[in-house]
Design a protein around this motif. Structure first.
Motif: not given
Lengths: 426, 227
Positions: B154, B156, B158-159
């Protein structure tokens, strides 16, 4: 994993789905709160149905049996009508009625007066004097304006020129009257002299208007005219229109027709003013009851949402840490509470419809409860509701919106806390 | 990428006045795998919260990716958190009514991405954290380690520029904790995402490439370490 996108507008669908899932998460609480809302909506709808039924039946009974759609009276008569003054009259009633009929109006004269109904032992069970009201009615024209003739339960309507009387079923039962019994009316003429009328009971009526059933006897207008020495004057010329909504007849054309005569034209609203005031007071009491119901529903939903917010403080903190905006969290709880309101409103509409059906079909029987008490209301022993879909929809929409709005109070309070405080909550 | 200058933070805890940070100054570069260590009350969580923009400093400055976040309004901080920062919490903090897939994809939904992109990225990250085939399970049906993997996914998916993890292994057994750390370090190496942990677990410290020790709100030591 190279691209990075600027945070954009979040579709509210995300929070709607989350809200629905949370409603299912606290299923029992959702159902209990929804049930409270459902009860509120159903009771509101039922009360509205009864009140509308009460108002509609009262108006109908006023128009059909007492007031007509409009009435022509002498100036000042209406204010003194409880004294039944015979010196405040519409002169030349035949001319007035002919003039109205020429313009297409249905009209009939009535002379209303006060007197004592005197009954004697044999054939009556006992002697007695009953002060009551009487009205001289035109046997030909009156049925065009009122529905009294349709309400004859036994015997017939009095015939023109005859010394005949009809009385209500309620009164007939109380005094033991039957068709063919003779009675005497003691009254005063227009000029104030004592007068005695010996009449025969030829009919017993039973209208849905208890006031008429209990308090008024009817005799032919020309008989009343003769005994009271009215000389073609009447206490009122009553007009019946074709309006669908009670009180919607515009009396202006009648007034302009009568402008050369010393009379006053009264609309139904003018005549119904006092009763409308009673109705307004009764509606205020009903509103108070409904407000209490609303408060109960509001307390229920706000408690539910307060518990939901407190229980999910960490979750709120986590969402905020993730970058969920405060207004989005508010939307989430708004959807959740509105959803509970929606379920409650849905059940309430079904329950309310069932209650309305019972009220429309079977009504509420006040006869036993009230007995001989005359509250002055113009409805029969059974009070029927009417289908009030607008009340159902209004209650349902209010339940959904109020539920949603109420949820914002605990959420807003929670959102004032620091994210770290929310996350620390155990 | 992150510059912390003379950071001070005090708060009231019950009746006591706690000076959590007493002038922290440090520089964190992109791609670091940094552990902030120290005993309870040393200020490591407070420092993490301030870098993560979920708390405000009394004084000092934090510059994150060129933005002086200590001067930003709360609304602007929300946008920074949404786009640039991922959080991993000690007790996972997953949403219980959502499945593993939904917990992860929620982050992308918040960013307003298209459904197809959300699905592709969510499935990719779940595969990456070893939860392929478990995406439809709710948190209650997952072990602690699996839940923490969902939490990492969760954070990671969205980078983000940085992932902040507050005692990420504290509620896990050592083997599971180690596997989580290995997974995060692998992601750090492959994607260059900056990871900052707070911990007092020596195993976590061992995994860190830079170890910053705090004591009583001050930096006691700050050392780069070889893997």
């Amino acid at each position: 994993m190279k691209t990075r996108r600027r945070a954009g507008r979040t579709p509210l669908k995300v929070f709607l789905i989350l809200a629905v899932k949370n409603m299912a998460r606290y299923r029992r609480r959702t159902l209990i709160t929804a049930s409270a809302i459902a009860c509120g909506v159903a009771v509101f709808a039922a009360v509205a149905s009864v009140m509308d039924g009460f108002s509609s039946e009262s108006d109908r009974n006023f128009i059909d049996y007492e007031t007509g759609s409009a009435r022509i009276v002498a100036p000042g008569y209406w204010e003194e009508r409880e004294q039944f003054p015979l010196d405040m009259v519409v002169e030349d009633s035949s001319e007035v009625i002919a003039q109205l009929e020429q313009e297409g109006w249905r009209a009939a004269g009535r002379t209303e007066f006060r007197g004592e109904l005197v009954i004697y032992y044999d054939p009556f069970p006992e002697d007695g004097n009953i002060p009551m009201a009487f009205a001289g009615v035109d046997p030909d024209r009156d049925p065009e304006v009122f529905r009294l003739k349709e309400s004859i339960e036994e015997g017939r309507f009095p015939a023109a020129g005859e010394d005949e009387l009809i009385i209500g079923r309620w009164l007939a039962d109380r005094i033991g009257a039957e068709i063919g019994y003779g009675v005497t009316i003691m009254t005063r003429t227009k000029d104030g002299y004592y007068q005695i009328m010996d009449l025969e009971i030829v009919g017993i009526f039973n209208t849905p208007n208890p006031h008429v059933n209990r308090n008024v006897g009817y005799l032919p207008l020309d008989t009343a005219d003769y005994y009271l020495e009215m000389e073609d004057a009447v206490t009122g010329v009553i007009i019946r229109g074709d309006e669908r909504v009670p009180g919607s007849l515009d009396p202006a054309p009648i007034a302009s027709l009568m402008e050369d005569r010393p009379v006053r034209v009264m609309s139904f609203s003018d005549m119904n003013k006092e009763f409308a005031e009673i109705m307004e007071m009764s509606e205020q009491i009903t509103s108070l009851i409904l407000m209490l119901l609303a408060v109960i529903a509001i307390v229920g939903i706000s408690n539910t949402m307060l518990m939901a917010v407190l229980e999910r403080e960490r979750e709120i903190g986590m969402l905020r840490a993730m970058g969920v905006r405060n207004r989005e969290i508010q939307w989430m709880f708004f959807f959740e509470a509105s959803g509970i309101g929606f379920i409650g409103a849905g059940i309430g509409v079904m329950l309310g419809s069932l209650l309305m059906w019972l009220l429309v079909t079977y009504g509420i029987d006040y006869g036993e409860m009230l007995g001989d008490i005359d509250l002055g209301y113009r409805f029969g022993e059974v009070l029927y509701g009417i289908w009030s879909f607008s009340a159902l929809i209004q209650a349902a929409i209010t339940a959904v919106i109020v539920s949603g709005v109420v949820s914002l109070i605990p959420v807003r309070r929670m959102l004032k806390k620091q994210v770290t405080d929310c996350l620390r909550h155990s | 990428m992150i510059t912390v200058t003379d950071l001070h933070k005090e708060y009231i805890d019950g009746e006591s006045h706690v000076r959590a940070l007493r002038g922290i100054t440090m520089q964190i570069d992109k791609g670091e795998f940094l552990s902030i260590a120290g005993p309870s009350g040393s200020g490591k969580t407070t420092l993490l919260n301030l870098i993560g923009c979920i708390d405000t400093a009394d004084s000092g400055e934090i510059i994150l990716d060129g933005d002086t976040v200590t001067r930003k309004h709360a609304r602007e901080l929300v946008e920074i958190r949404r786009g640039k920062i991922g959080f991993v919490f000690q007790d996972f903090n997953l949403i219980p009514v959502l499945t593993a897939y939904e917990n992860v994809s929620l982050t992308l939904s918040l960013m307003g991405l298209k459904e197809t992109e959300i699905k592709a990225r969510t499935m990719a990250i779940l595969r990456e954290v070893g939860l392929e085939g478990m995406e439809h399970r709710r948190p209650a049906k997952l072990s602690g380690g699996q839940q923490q993997r969902v939490a990492v996914a969760r954070a990671l998916v969205k980078q983000p520029l940085i992932v902040l993890a507050d005692e990420p292994t504290a509620n896990l057994d050592s083997a599971t904790g180690e596997s989580i750390l290995q997974m995060m370090r692998g992601m750090n190496e492959r994607w260059g995402t900056t990871f900052i942990f707070s911990t007092h677990d020596t195993m976590v410290m061992d995994y860190a490439r830079r170890l910053c020790r705090l004591h009583d709100g001050l930096i006691e030591s700050d050392e780069k370490r070889s893997a």
